[in-house]
Scaffold this active site. Structure first.
Site, PDB file in Angstrom:
ATOM      1  N   ASP A   1      -1.823  -1.447  -9.551  1.00 22.65           N
ATOM      2  CA  ASP A   1      -2.719  -2.181  -8.703  1.00 22.65           C
ATOM      3  C   ASP A   1      -3.430  -3.238  -9.480  1.00 22.65           C
ATOM      4  OD1 ASP A   1      -4.719  -2.527  -6.687  1.00 22.65           O
ATOM      5  OD2 ASP A   1      -6.256  -1.042  -7.679  1.00 22.65           O
TER       6      ASP A   1
ATOM      7  N   ASP B   1      -6.971  -5.368  -8.627  1.00 21.58           N
ATOM      8  CA  ASP B   1      -8.643  -5.271  -8.801  1.00 21.58           C
ATOM      9  C   ASP B   1      -8.892  -3.711  -9.468  1.00 21.58           C
ATOM     10  OD1 ASP B   1     -10.083  -7.424  -7.300  1.00 21.58           O
ATOM     11  OD2 ASP B   1      -8.519  -6.824  -6.052  1.00 21.58           O
TER      12      ASP B   1
ATOM     13  N   ASP C   1      -6.950   2.411  -9.921  1.00 21.32           N
ATOM     14  CA  ASP C   1      -8.500   2.989 -10.177  1.00 21.32           C
ATOM     15  C   ASP C   1      -9.334   3.436  -9.173  1.00 21.32           C
ATOM     16  OD1 ASP C   1      -8.585   0.446  -9.057  1.00 21.32           O
ATOM     17  OD2 ASP C   1     -10.591   0.441  -9.690  1.00 21.32           O
TER      18      ASP C   1
END
Length: 311
Positions: free
Chosen positions: A69, A71, A247
């Site tokens: 990922d 961000d 996250d």
């Protein structure tokens, strides 16, 4: 009698390590096959220990494919999507990792490919944007389907009208969806959620997905798990152990896909997750990347001060 040597992996929730060979509490030798060990670990909570990076490296002696990922994983989350700060050494580190893995590195993100290029120009690295609705691999680009673009624009128009007069709620139109950020006003999360649910009414191809202080409308056909599965069918990803790193709640599809395909997930930061491993922060992830670079390609090292080209 001397006990047999064993290669062990500690998993949270186990009263003893899972090993290729060991002894039970009565002193009787026992063995765990590769299949049963994998099954055992897949059904345990995430591993969290001081030497997690070493544990991850030990768990993947064969060739791996890294999917990550953006961000909250490669860069810290910012109050606004356009306010993120990209560390100057990140592009060079990713290029070194790409080389060490023989090209088996991809960014899998909810952002558009154009947005990733604007922040981090690494054109040789594969990118799936908009949760997999758009794709770039080996410089071949696939754009989202036309009807998804039109529907997403209408959904963005609807939710913008509904939330007009709410300056602390940020509406972020995307080619195949729309995100409503309420990081500046966490108490308005329910309002943002209700507005977006109302906006997708009648658009049966779309669904809402919650994230960190954001709710997003996206096509039901687009998720990070599907994007990873598709990349795993092509070179240089095919035949490798997939590792997905994320996250947020929107990354759980990716963790599950990596697990199904014989690999595992790594979550950055705290929170409930199906990922097998947890790293405390982005700095720890960079440490893992550097260890991978050294382990897979000893001659390669990150170049934090290398001059960067721009698109």
């Amino acid at each position: 009698m001397e006990r047999p040597a064993a290669q062990c992996i500690w998993a949270a929730g186990l009263s003893r390590p899972a090993c290729g060979m060991g002894w039970d509490f009565s002193g009787t030798p026992w063995a765990v096959t590769a299949l049963s060990l994998r099954t055992l670990l897949q059904h345990q909570p995430a591993v969290t220990m001081p030497d997690t990076v070493s544990a991850i490296l030990s768990a993947t002696p064969d060739a791996v494919a890294i999917f990550t990922d953006f961000d909250g994983t490669l860069v810290e989350i910012a109050p606004r999507p356009d306010a993120i700060v990209v560390p100057p050494e990140l592009a060079s580190r990713l290029e070194a990792l790409h080389a060490a893995l023989g090209g088996a590195l991809a960014i899998v993100t909810g952002r558009t490919i154009a947005a990733i290029d604007a922040f981090l120009f690494v054109p040789d690295i594969s990118v799936t944007g908009s949760h997999g609705a758009e794709w770039r691999h080996e410089h071949h680009v696939e754009r989202p389907l036309g009807h998804l673009l039109a529907d997403a624009a209408e959904i963005a128009h609807r939710v913008s009208d509904t939330l007009n007069g709410q300056p602390d709620l940020l509406v972020e139109p995307k080619p195949t969806g729309v995100a409503v950020h309420y990081r500046a006003a966490p108490e308005k999360g329910a309002l943002a959620h209700a507005a977006l649910v109302r906006a997708i009414d009648g658009f049966n191809d779309f669904q809402t997905v919650d994230g960190k202080k954001v709710i997003e409308a996206r096509p039901k056909s687009a998720d990070k798990g599907s994007a990873i599965a598709r990349l795993m069918q092509v070179k240089p990803f095919a035949g490798r152990i997939p590792i997905f790193i994320g996250d947020d709640v929107t990354d759980e599809d990716g963790f599950a896909a990596a697990d199904r395909l014989g690999g595992f997930g790594i979550r950055i930061g705290e929170g409930e997750t199906h990922a097998r491993y947890v790293l405390p922060d982005i700095a720890a992830l960079y440490t893992y990347f550097d260890a991978l670079i050294t382990a897979r390609h000893p001659a390669a090292t990150p170049h934090p001060n290398r001059e960067r080209s721009t698109p």
